[in-house]
Design an enzyme around this catalytic site. Structure first.
Site, PDB file in Angstrom:
ATOM      1  N   ARG A  61      -1.066  -1.787  -6.588  1.00 21.08           N
ATOM      2  CA  ARG A  61      -1.387  -2.979  -5.704  1.00 21.08           C
ATOM      3  C   ARG A  61      -2.302  -3.854  -6.418  1.00 21.08           C
ATOM      4  O   ARG A  61      -2.086  -5.169  -6.529  1.00 21.08           O
ATOM      5  CB  ARG A  61      -1.804  -2.669  -4.527  1.00 21.08           C
ATOM      6  CG  ARG A  61      -2.090  -3.595  -3.608  1.00 21.08           C
ATOM      7  CD  ARG A  61      -2.405  -2.942  -2.181  1.00 21.08           C
ATOM      8  NE  ARG A  61      -3.332  -3.913  -1.288  1.00 21.08           N
ATOM      9  CZ  ARG A  61      -2.740  -4.767  -0.517  1.00 21.08           C
ATOM     10  NH1 ARG A  61      -1.354  -4.730  -0.360  1.00 21.08           N
ATOM     11  NH2 ARG A  61      -3.388  -5.488   0.225  1.00 21.08           N
ATOM     12  N   LYS A 100      -1.723  -2.493   7.384  1.00 24.74           N
ATOM     13  CA  LYS A 100      -3.212  -2.155   7.720  1.00 24.74           C
ATOM     14  C   LYS A 100      -3.478  -3.103   8.756  1.00 24.74           C
ATOM     15  O   LYS A 100      -3.001  -4.524   8.739  1.00 24.74           O
ATOM     16  CB  LYS A 100      -3.844  -2.271   6.619  1.00 24.74           C
ATOM     17  CG  LYS A 100      -5.491  -2.193   6.614  1.00 24.74           C
ATOM     18  CD  LYS A 100      -6.137  -2.020   5.304  1.00 24.74           C
ATOM     19  CE  LYS A 100      -7.523  -1.856   5.495  1.00 24.74           C
ATOM     20  NZ  LYS A 100      -8.469  -1.645   4.173  1.00 24.74           N
ATOM     21  N   HIS A 139      -3.009   2.797  -5.494  1.00 21.86           N
ATOM     22  CA  HIS A 139      -3.428   1.729  -4.962  1.00 21.86           C
ATOM     23  C   HIS A 139      -4.008   0.830  -6.172  1.00 21.86           C
ATOM     24  O   HIS A 139      -3.996  -0.451  -6.180  1.00 21.86           O
ATOM     25  CB  HIS A 139      -4.890   1.905  -4.291  1.00 21.86           C
ATOM     26  CG  HIS A 139      -4.900   0.595  -3.413  1.00 21.86           C
ATOM     27  ND1 HIS A 139      -4.257   0.617  -2.393  1.00 21.86           N
ATOM     28  CD2 HIS A 139      -6.185   0.069  -3.181  1.00 21.86           C
ATOM     29  CE1 HIS A 139      -4.728  -0.363  -1.548  1.00 21.86           C
ATOM     30  NE2 HIS A 139      -5.901  -0.903  -2.173  1.00 21.86           N
ATOM     31  N   TYR A 145      -9.597 -10.721  -7.242  1.00 19.16           N
ATOM     32  CA  TYR A 145      -8.829 -10.564  -8.245  1.00 19.16           C
ATOM     33  C   TYR A 145      -8.826 -11.574  -9.283  1.00 19.16           C
ATOM     34  O   TYR A 145      -8.141 -11.548 -10.365  1.00 19.16           O
ATOM     35  CB  TYR A 145      -7.375 -10.361  -7.813  1.00 19.16           C
ATOM     36  CG  TYR A 145      -7.085  -9.311  -6.868  1.00 19.16           C
ATOM     37  CD1 TYR A 145      -7.052  -7.812  -7.465  1.00 19.16           C
ATOM     38  CD2 TYR A 145      -6.826  -9.276  -5.345  1.00 19.16           C
ATOM     39  CE1 TYR A 145      -6.790  -6.742  -6.647  1.00 19.16           C
ATOM     40  CE2 TYR A 145      -6.555  -8.082  -4.652  1.00 19.16           C
ATOM     41  CZ  TYR A 145      -6.630  -6.835  -5.244  1.00 19.16           C
ATOM     42  OH  TYR A 145      -6.442  -6.022  -4.243  1.00 19.16           O
ATOM     43  N   HIS A 189      -3.703 -10.030   3.175  1.00 23.08           N
ATOM     44  CA  HIS A 189      -5.091 -10.198   3.590  1.00 23.08           C
ATOM     45  C   HIS A 189      -5.335 -11.269   4.860  1.00 23.08           C
ATOM     46  O   HIS A 189      -4.851 -12.155   4.701  1.00 23.08           O
ATOM     47  CB  HIS A 189      -5.845 -10.415   2.283  1.00 23.08           C
ATOM     48  CG  HIS A 189      -6.054  -9.500   1.116  1.00 23.08           C
ATOM     49  ND1 HIS A 189      -6.030  -9.734  -0.141  1.00 23.08           N
ATOM     50  CD2 HIS A 189      -5.822  -8.051   1.291  1.00 23.08           C
ATOM     51  CE1 HIS A 189      -6.126  -8.531  -0.848  1.00 23.08           C
ATOM     52  NE2 HIS A 189      -6.075  -7.862   0.154  1.00 23.08           N
ATOM     53  N   ARG A 194       0.792  -1.264  -0.355  1.00 22.87           N
ATOM     54  CA  ARG A 194       0.012  -0.118  -0.008  1.00 22.87           C
ATOM     55  C   ARG A 194       0.936   1.131   0.129  1.00 22.87           C
ATOM     56  O   ARG A 194       2.085   1.226   0.328  1.00 22.87           O
ATOM     57  CB  ARG A 194      -0.908   0.192   1.252  1.00 22.87           C
ATOM     58  CG  ARG A 194      -1.969  -1.388   1.152  1.00 22.87           C
ATOM     59  CD  ARG A 194      -2.578  -1.113   2.512  1.00 22.87           C
ATOM     60  NE  ARG A 194      -3.588  -2.189   2.828  1.00 22.87           N
ATOM     61  CZ  ARG A 194      -3.329  -3.426   2.994  1.00 22.87           C
ATOM     62  NH1 ARG A 194      -2.042  -3.642   3.632  1.00 22.87           N
ATOM     63  NH2 ARG A 194      -4.080  -4.299   3.197  1.00 22.87           N
TER      64      ARG A 194
END
Length: 317
Positions: free
Chosen positions: A267, A152, A264, A299, A290, A127
């Site tokens: 990414r 995150k 972003h 994705y 994640h 990120r």
């Protein structure tokens, strides 16, 4: 409210966002104190955001979270109705993904520090703020990996260090070292350290290992007081995120990419291109950080050629 947020180790960006929403809420109702307001005022404010301002669902939910924090944590008022205030439903959106040729064209129109950061985002799947907060000690050239600290959700993870970025990153570190030595000679050079590490290790904030990989070209006064003295300190922060965002937008325009492009998106493109190359989804999930594989599954929409991989009846005529 600021003291409460810092006591609970919320990030500086969350702190600024929550305080801004509390301020907007108070101003919207004519500077009345939140203690004198209730469910009707909160719902009126959230409705104003959704109907008049037409903000997105995530923005509306962030405002609600800020008000929830204001009432429960700061004012110490347990209001059951606040949990029942309507939660905006976030629509499921497919990410914007660039093709490899579009990524190449985009990166060709970028140079300097922002160009290197853009290459890092696409090459590692980081990120934007993770890349900007990268410290010297977390770049492992020998092991070809980058350690991402406090990403995150306050989680650490490891991602790949692309071979093509080894020399550019080493050159960037030489420039950063020159800036650091210049600051130290001027009696400065103390970088921000999290969790009072500056108290535990008094000289660590001046050491080269803790410095930013992408330091700002200018110094500024840190809004957070020094952990040891309590004074506001002049520091060299990392590169401003808006600088990278602006540079990516300008490059996309020059490359004539007819998609909404932000840092972003690089990414998203990293994850998609890895899956297209045949890497398993668990590996991609780990690299992206994640918590749930279902987040990474978004994705896979690009892996089916033409919608769901079907042959259109028009093409069969």
């Amino acid at each position: 409210m600021r003291i409460h947020l810092r006591t609970r180790h919320y990030s500086i960006r969350t702190e600024e966002a929550y305080i801004d929403w509390a301020r907007r809420f108070i101003l919207f109702h004519g500077k009345r104190h939140p203690q004198d307001m209730g469910a009707a005022e909160v719902e009126a404010f959230l409705s104003h955001l959704a109907v008049d301002r037409q903000v997105s669902a995530s923005t509306q939910n962030q405002a609600k979270a800020a008000l929830l924090y204001l009432y429960k944590q700061v004012l110490g008022i347990d209001l059951p109705w606040l949990d029942e205030v309507i939660q905006a439903r976030r629509p499921r959106r497919l990410p914007v993904v660039l093709t490899p040729s579009e990524v190449r064209a985009l990166l060709m129109h970028m140079n300097g520090t922002t160009g290197l950061i853009a290459q890092l985002l696409y090459g590692t799947g980081m990120r934007l703020m993770e890349a900007l907060r990268l410290r010297v000690k977390d770049v492992e050239f020998a092991r070809r990996e980058i350690v991402i600290r406090e990403g995150k959700g306050n989680k650490d993870r490891i991602t790949v260090l692309p071979e093509n970025l080894i020399n550019p990153l080493q050159a960037q570190l030489k420039k950063a070292l020159a800036l650091h030595e210049k600051d130290v000679a001027a009696g400065l050079g103390r970088v921000y350290l999290p969790h009072a590490l500056a108290v535990k290790y008094p000289q660590a904030d001046k050491s080269w290992a803790w410095q930013w990989v992408f330091p700002s070209p200018v110094r500024s006064v840190d809004p957070r007081p020094d952990a040891r003295t309590g004074d506001n300190v002049e520091r060299r922060h990392h590169v401003y995120p808006e600088s990278v965002q602006r540079s990516v937008r300008d490059a996309a325009r020059l490359a004539q990419i007819d998609k909404p492009v932000s840092p972003h998106v690089l990414r998203h493109s990293f994850a998609t291109h890895l899956l297209q190359a045949g890497y398993d989804i668990r590996t991609v999930q780990e690299l992206l950080g994640h918590a749930d594989v279902s987040t990474t599954m978004i994705y896979t929409h690009v892996l089916n050629k033409g919608g769901r991989g079907i042959l259109s009846p028009l093409d069969a005529l």
